[in-house]
Structures are given as C-alpha cells and as structure tokens.
Design a protein around this motif. Structure first.
Motif, PDB file in Angstrom:
ATOM      1  N   ARG A  51      23.165  24.726  -1.108  1.00 19.14           N
ATOM      2  CA  ARG A  51      22.165  23.678  -1.543  1.00 19.14           C
ATOM      3  C   ARG A  51      22.346  22.421  -0.549  1.00 19.14           C
ATOM      4  N   ASP A  52      23.608  22.134  -0.634  1.00 17.60           N
ATOM      5  CA  ASP A  52      24.074  20.849   0.139  1.00 17.60           C
ATOM      6  C   ASP A  52      23.663  20.646   1.527  1.00 17.60           C
ATOM      7  N   VAL A  53      23.837  21.953   2.192  1.00 19.59           N
ATOM      8  CA  VAL A  53      23.758  22.383   3.548  1.00 19.59           C
ATOM      9  C   VAL A  53      22.268  22.249   3.687  1.00 19.59           C
ATOM     10  N   LEU A  54      21.369  22.685   2.900  1.00 18.89           N
ATOM     11  CA  LEU A  54      19.754  22.606   3.235  1.00 18.89           C
ATOM     12  C   LEU A  54      19.348  21.419   2.746  1.00 18.89           C
ATOM     13  N   ARG A  55      19.981  20.631   1.899  1.00 21.07           N
ATOM     14  CA  ARG A  55      19.330  19.492   1.594  1.00 21.07           C
ATOM     15  C   ARG A  55      19.615  18.312   2.542  1.00 21.07           C
ATOM     16  N   TYR A  56      21.035  18.323   3.145  1.00 21.19           N
ATOM     17  CA  TYR A  56      21.098  17.306   4.384  1.00 21.19           C
ATOM     18  C   TYR A  56      20.706  17.816   5.523  1.00 21.19           C
ATOM     19  N   ASP A  57      20.738  19.167   5.905  1.00 20.04           N
ATOM     20  CA  ASP A  57      20.195  19.315   7.132  1.00 20.04           C
ATOM     21  C   ASP A  57      18.634  19.148   7.241  1.00 20.04           C
ATOM     22  N   VAL A  58      18.136  19.383   6.106  1.00 18.30           N
ATOM     23  CA  VAL A  58      16.617  19.312   6.197  1.00 18.30           C
ATOM     24  C   VAL A  58      16.227  17.610   6.296  1.00 18.30           C
ATOM     25  N   ARG A  59      17.079  16.685   5.411  1.00 20.73           N
ATOM     26  CA  ARG A  59      16.847  15.450   5.564  1.00 20.73           C
ATOM     27  C   ARG A  59      17.182  14.882   6.876  1.00 20.73           C
ATOM     28  N   TRP A  60      18.194  15.553   7.597  1.00 19.27           N
ATOM     29  CA  TRP A  60      18.598  15.026   9.115  1.00 19.27           C
ATOM     30  C   TRP A  60      17.567  15.464   9.985  1.00 19.27           C
ATOM     31  N   ALA A  61      17.017  16.603   9.604  1.00 19.56           N
ATOM     32  CA  ALA A  61      15.940  17.028  10.625  1.00 19.56           C
ATOM     33  C   ALA A  61      14.684  16.267  10.584  1.00 19.56           C
ATOM     34  N   VAL A  62      14.319  15.918   9.225  1.00 18.55           N
ATOM     35  CA  VAL A  62      13.175  15.249   9.096  1.00 18.55           C
ATOM     36  C   VAL A  62      13.498  13.505   9.662  1.00 18.55           C
ATOM     37  N   GLN A  63      14.547  13.090   9.428  1.00 16.99           N
ATOM     38  CA  GLN A  63      14.709  11.855   9.865  1.00 16.99           C
ATOM     39  C   GLN A  63      14.740  11.524  11.543  1.00 16.99           C
ATOM     40  N   GLU A  64      15.356  12.763  11.922  1.00 17.76           N
ATOM     41  CA  GLU A  64      15.416  12.931  13.611  1.00 17.76           C
ATOM     42  C   GLU A  64      13.994  12.883  13.998  1.00 17.76           C
ATOM     43  N   LYS A  65      13.246  13.832  13.513  1.00 16.28           N
ATOM     44  CA  LYS A  65      11.868  13.994  13.942  1.00 16.28           C
ATOM     45  C   LYS A  65      10.955  12.601  13.909  1.00 16.28           C
ATOM     46  N   LEU A  66      11.248  11.991  12.742  1.00 13.84           N
ATOM     47  CA  LEU A  66      10.490  10.748  12.562  1.00 13.84           C
ATOM     48  C   LEU A  66      11.092   9.595  13.482  1.00 13.84           C
ATOM     49  N   ARG A  67      12.285   9.754  13.788  1.00 14.96           N
ATOM     50  CA  ARG A  67      12.790   8.969  14.703  1.00 14.96           C
ATOM     51  C   ARG A  67      12.435   9.161  16.223  1.00 14.96           C
ATOM     52  N   LEU A  68      12.042  10.279  16.432  1.00 16.70           N
ATOM     53  CA  LEU A  68      11.806  10.815  17.916  1.00 16.70           C
ATOM     54  C   LEU A  68      10.233  10.523  17.844  1.00 16.70           C
ATOM     55  N   LEU A  69       9.533  10.499  16.761  1.00 18.33           N
ATOM     56  CA  LEU A  69       8.066  10.356  16.810  1.00 18.33           C
ATOM     57  C   LEU A  69       7.840   8.836  16.806  1.00 18.33           C
ATOM     58  N   GLY A  70       8.900   8.003  16.164  1.00 17.73           N
ATOM     59  CA  GLY A  70       8.719   6.490  16.245  1.00 17.73           C
ATOM     60  C   GLY A  70       8.764   5.777  17.792  1.00 17.73           C
ATOM     61  N   GLN A  71       9.963   6.401  18.374  1.00 12.76           N
ATOM     62  CA  GLN A  71      10.178   6.116  19.636  1.00 12.76           C
ATOM     63  C   GLN A  71       8.879   6.484  20.643  1.00 12.76           C
ATOM     64  N   ARG A  72       8.229   7.714  20.758  1.00 10.79           N
ATOM     65  CA  ARG A  72       7.147   7.866  21.299  1.00 10.79           C
ATOM     66  C   ARG A  72       5.837   7.067  21.042  1.00 10.79           C
ATOM     67  N   ARG A  73       5.608   6.497  19.803  1.00 11.06           N
ATOM     68  CA  ARG A  73       4.692   5.767  19.500  1.00 11.06           C
ATOM     69  C   ARG A  73       5.026   4.304  20.083  1.00 11.06           C
ATOM     70  N   THR A  74       6.037   3.640  19.974  1.00 10.87           N
ATOM     71  CA  THR A  74       6.358   2.571  20.485  1.00 10.87           C
ATOM     72  C   THR A  74       6.283   2.576  21.946  1.00 10.87           C
ATOM     73  N   GLY A  75       6.832   3.730  22.685  1.00 11.64           N
ATOM     74  CA  GLY A  75       6.784   3.747  23.996  1.00 11.64           C
ATOM     75  C   GLY A  75       5.357   3.694  24.332  1.00 11.64           C
ATOM     76  N   SER A  76       4.473   4.639  23.807  1.00 12.82           N
ATOM     77  CA  SER A  76       3.182   4.506  24.397  1.00 12.82           C
ATOM     78  C   SER A  76       2.396   3.365  24.302  1.00 12.82           C
ATOM     79  N   MET A  77       2.465   2.653  23.172  1.00 15.28           N
ATOM     80  CA  MET A  77       1.822   1.202  22.957  1.00 15.28           C
ATOM     81  C   MET A  77       2.525   0.395  23.953  1.00 15.28           C
ATOM     82  N   LYS A  78       3.456   0.466  24.362  1.00 15.49           N
ATOM     83  CA  LYS A  78       3.935  -0.713  25.513  1.00 15.49           C
ATOM     84  C   LYS A  78       3.373  -0.438  26.668  1.00 15.49           C
ATOM     85  N   GLU A  79       2.940   0.893  27.156  1.00 15.56           N
ATOM     86  CA  GLU A  79       2.290   1.095  28.385  1.00 15.56           C
ATOM     87  C   GLU A  79       1.126   0.602  28.374  1.00 15.56           C
TER      88      GLU A  79
END
Length: 79
Positions: A51-79
């Motif tokens: 339960r803990d592994v799934l909870r924290y791994d899913v949380r980490w995966a979502v946060q990482e995906k959001l971080r990557l999406l956030g970098q793409r958006r800010t990068g595309s807006m700068k161009e």
C-alpha cells in the motif's frame, strides 16, 4: 486376581500412552497456531508495504509527470 492386575497394568499403560499422545497433540496444535499468527502478521506487513509503495510511487509519478508537463508549457510559451 492375576487377571485384574494384568487388566490394571494394561489400562494404566493405555492411559499413559493416551496422555503422551494428548501432550504431543497439544504441542503440535500450539505450534500450528503460533505459525498462523506469525504468517498473519507477515501478511499484514506485506499489505502495508505494498500500500505504501503504491501510494508513494503513484504520487511521485504524478508529480514527475506534472513537473515535466509544466516545463513543456513554460518552454513553449517562451518561444
């Protein structure tokens, strides 16, 4: 009289062996019960770990995906 002594000795021997059998049965049953309790505790630890592994791994995966999406958006807006 001899017959009653022989019968008494036989009955005593059977009683003694029956007691030995009961003692062994109680020891075996107690061991089975203890092992069951240990396995139950280990299973609960495994469930909590999963339960803990799934909870924290899913949380980490979502946060990482959001971080990557956030970098793409800010990068595309700068161009």
């Amino acid at each position: 009289m001899i017959e009653s002594r022989r019968f008494k000795r036989t009955a005593d021997a059977l009683d003694s062996w029956a007691r030995v059998g009961m003692i062994i049965a109680v020891i075996v049953l107690n061991g089975i019960w203890e092992e069951t309790l240990i396995l139950r505790a280990e299973f609960m630890m495994l469930v909590r770990w999963a339960r803990d592994v799934l909870r924290y791994d899913v949380r980490w995966a979502v946060q990482e995906k959001l971080r990557l999406l956030g970098q793409r958006r800010t990068g595309s807006m700068k161009e």
